[in-house]
Design an enzyme around this catalytic site. Structure first.
Site: not given
Ligand SMILES: Cc1ncc(COP(=O)(O)O)c(C=O)c1O
Ligand SMILES: Cc1ncc(COP(=O)(O)O)c(C=O)c1O
Lengths: 391, 138, 391, 138
Positions: B33, B102
């Site tokens: 990813c 994130c």
């Protein structure tokens, strides 16, 4: 600070001569080319001359050149225009997995509208297999659309051979030559292409202007309906100034193609070798020989592309990456994946694309800085830590 | 695109590195990813006395790691558990929408490290009993 | 020789400030707005600011503004995009007989592809009838597309009332406002329009750049597939320079809309009155009040439009006509015919469209020369001979 | 768009006007289509001693009229009958494709006038017995 632009595959600086060629068509010769009076005729003349030049450069006739708003429109028009215009003959289209999104998403749109599309695989160099192509052809195939050279990895396809296959099977052949124009000598007859897309901003011309070559006799629907411009096939008041700019840029590009290529190849090889020498765990993507002169695409293990780009930007270096994060999507480059790169490697890919305005000194500056940046990011990376441990 | 805070924490990340004899280590995300975050904790008397990170990922992944470690360094375990991804993003003056994951990664990396500490040390952390990082496969 | 440009409805001269605003985006700030580095961010910023300005001017939000290659593309996109995107709801579209070809030919294309189109009549002033519109609506109606002001005769439609009817019936409403932008204050909410087309070269901006306003929530297909530009709805590297030019031109236009209008109306009325006073058998086409400030459209009996235009051109006057011969087709203007003008009168129509750069002196020069030219052509005309005989 | 010759004949058309006591008058075209051409002939001993025209139409219609009259002025009826529209267009250094019908109009206007002369004067012109202008309705 340094300002090193190495993203010439994304877009290029407009050459000074090109800017100068356009300005009069904003300020003085602003007439509508459809108008009968002098100002209109002046615009028409500029349009005609530009069209002639494009035609000459491609080995086509002027009536086969149609101006569009850029590469994407040209691709959309060619593919949808042929598809909808030849529905009676068949509904199958062949393309590749590594096309630009302007081709891929257009094909996907057609799939949602009754067409079947075969997406050819490529090998690890990004090359299609001609036997795959032959095998994909069936009685319903009406169009083959395969890009001349890839925008990410620079791999050049065997267009002439594809053209032959298309002709033998009586199938229209479109090629997206957006990355090729200004880098390779082109003759549409020799290549056997029926439709060809180009975009000025890839060869030091302005953004927002392109062209579609349509071989005489090719049946396709118009894409923008309206006025009688472009021989009734593409409506809209012509973008005269930018068309003049496109022609000028094309003229300049083919005036010294050879020295342009020699120069770019020299810079490119210096850049590739410099990176390979200085940085470990790096891989060159794309074909070693059948490659655009300005293209460098490398995978740098253990780091991620966006972090790399940000760091390069802080050093004044403009580059691009096939990684997720630059495009706002989470998938890495479909091109690199199609070439068999694992996701994690594809994430760490970097494209440095050289242009006429780059210098050897800039190349060295990039090598120097890239080396430092990669080290710094790897020092932060938990993946690299494991590798060091392995050694 | 990014706030100055993000760029600052990306350029000069705080607490990068490893802790040799860490009391807890957490790793979330995966290379496929495009981001992996690894957190090292040193804990004494319920207090996070030291914290380090290593991150493979984009600019905001690195900045989120840096900011998250800053926010809980010197804090108690309880305080650290309360750190949300939103708090990390806000401390960075915001993240672009596509980058919010994130900050989630940072929150989960810390929780993973705390869970690891809990398992290794036997100190029960009720809140983490059923914790599983979500950001492993997105 | 004199150089009097009175064809501002066809296209306009790009203002000096607009040219200057564009140049840096060719020469220095040439970055691709999709790129992450500084040059890219600079372009992105220019793009965002331009979009904000357009949005503010129309009373829209920035996310509702999409840049296109001009009025024709905007019209095509709006109409086909809504049609194909709402096929499940119905297949009926309402428009008028006096639309620009970019709308008419698009509607005809849709008719060939399973849609039904009602073309509303207009009265002798070029006005639609709101009752006709209401009567045309049926359960299958998915789109009303009616131009704000006509490019030939300048007649302004009751857009707000149309918007109300569309809303009451839950039908999307698109308006081609290409001739209106820069002449009338616009607020999309007040007007109740869902989609609106504009084109920069009609308000002293460059050719080949336009925009489509798409109200939030409107369902429509993208028109050019490819990259993620324009919020995934219109692919293609953005024409940054010309978009900046469009925004600048728009800003200038709305900075002093009132004085622009006052000035144009004064010139226009002087021109109309001068012609009426000096030339017999002349008729003003279009609405007397609900008319674009710069539009003069007259029918001059017994002579043909192209001969008139050629003669005006020789006197240095740029104008246009609704006659057969200018467009290469043999039919006179569909607009004038829809307004009930007989063919022979429509052939002798002349459009003089005034702009900011015209002067009173130029108006007088045109009156003077037109009078002489009309006399000369009538002396050659067998139709005029009969009339003289009648007197 | 137009050749210099066309522009010259449009700007300074030859033989514009009427002939009061014409021996033959021909009119073709119609206002609906945007062009009407009317030709007046004065014929003496089989020779076209004078010719005039009036034209309602576009630039090339006027130029074609002018050129056609020039080409047959002073010629015999037989010579005039041989005038083709192509000859008119060529004498003008060409016409745009969409304008070729103007030259056809000129040819037919002359033939109409000659037919009128034939009918009025009793002079038989074999070639025009079945002549009907085609360009009346296009
Ligand atoms: C291979 C290829 N095709 C198409 C395009 C689209 O061209 P444009 O951005 O001019 O629409 C590009 C570049 O963006 C390209 O590299
Ligand atoms: C009313 C109207 N709509 C659409 C257009 C088309 O705009 P463009 O020429 O920019 O494609 C024009 C002008 O040409 C126009 O006047």
């Amino acid at each position: 600070m340094k300002d090193v632009y190495m993203d010439n595959a994304a877009t290029t600086q407009v050459k000074k001569e090109v800017v100068e060629s356009m300005i009069p068509y904003f300020t003085e010769n602003y007439g509508n080319p459809s108008s009968i009076y002098k100002k209109g005729r002046n615009s028409k003349k500029a349009l005609d001359e530009s069209r002639d030049l494009v035609a000459r450069t491609l080995g086509a006739t002027s009536r086969e050149i149609y101006f569009t708003s850029g590469g994407s429109e040209s691709d959309n028009w060619a593919i949808k225009g042929v598809a909808f215009g030849n529905k009676d003959k068949g509904n199958h289209i062949i393309t590749t997995k590594i096309e630009h999104h302007a081709v891929l998403h257009t094909c996907e749109y057609l799939e949602r509208n009754g067409f079947n599309v075969t997406y050819l695989d490529v090998d690890k160099y990004g090359m299609i297999n001609l036997d795959d192509l032959k095998n994909a052809i069936n009685d319903n195939t009406i169009l083959i659309t395969i890009m001349y050279a890839n925008n990410e990895v620079g791999t050049i396809q065997p267009i002439k051979e594809i053209g032959k296959i298309a002709k033998e099977n009586n199938i229209y052949f479109h090629t997206d030559a957006v990355q090729v124009i200004g880098n390779i000598e082109i003759d549409v007859d020799e290549l056997g292409v029926d439709l060809l897309s180009l975009s000025a901003h890839k060869f030091y011309g302005p953004k927002g202007i392109g062209a579609l070559y349509i071989r005489k006799g090719v049946k396709l629907h118009p894409y923008i309906h309206g006025g009688a411009q472009e021989r009734n096939r593409r409506a809209g008041t012509e973008n005269v100034a930018l068309i003049v700019g496109l022609a000028k840029a094309l003229e300049l590009a083919y005036e010294d193609l050879e020295s342009h290529n020699k120069y770019l190849i020299r810079l490119r090889d210096r850049l590739i070798n410099g990176i390979m020498d200085r940085i470990s765990n790096v891989k060159l993507n794309g074909h070693i020989e059948k490659r655009l002169p300005g293209n460098v695409n490398i995978s740098i293990e253990f780091i991620e592309g966006e972090a790399l780009l940000l760091s390069l930007d802080m050093a004044g270096i403009a580059a691009s990456s096939g990684s997720a994060c630059t495009s706002g999507s989470l998938d890495p480059s479909h091109v690199l994946l199609a070439m068999g790169l694992p996701h994690e490697i594809a994430h760490g890919s970097l494209r440095l694309s050289l242009g006429d305005f780059n210098s050897e000194e800039e190349v060295d500056y990039v090598i120097e800085n890239l080396t430092k940046i990669v080290q710094r990011l790897r020092d932060m990376s938990p993946l690299y830590e494991n590798v060091k441990g392995d050694n | 695109m990014y706030s100055e805070k993000v760029m600052d924490h990306f350029t000069n990340p705080r607490n990068v590195g490893e802790i040799e004899d860490a009391d807890g280590i957490g790793q979330v995300g995966n290379a496929k990813c495009g981001d992996i975050m690894k957190i090292y904790l040193k804990i004494e008397n319920d207090i996070i006395v030291d914290i380090k990170f290593k991150t493979f990922g984009c600019g905001s992944a690195i900045a989120s790691s840096s900011m998250a470690t800053e926010l809980i360094k010197g804090k108690t375990i309880n305080e650290a558990l309360k750190l949300t991804n939103k708090a990390v993003a806000e401390a960075l003056d915001g993240l672009p929408p596509v980058k919010m994951h994130c900050s989630v990664l940072a929150e989960e990396a810390i929780k993973s490290a705390l869970k690891d500490y809990s398992e290794k040390s036997g100190v029960i952390i009720e809140e983490l009993k059923d914790f599983e990082p979500k950001e492993d496969h997105h």
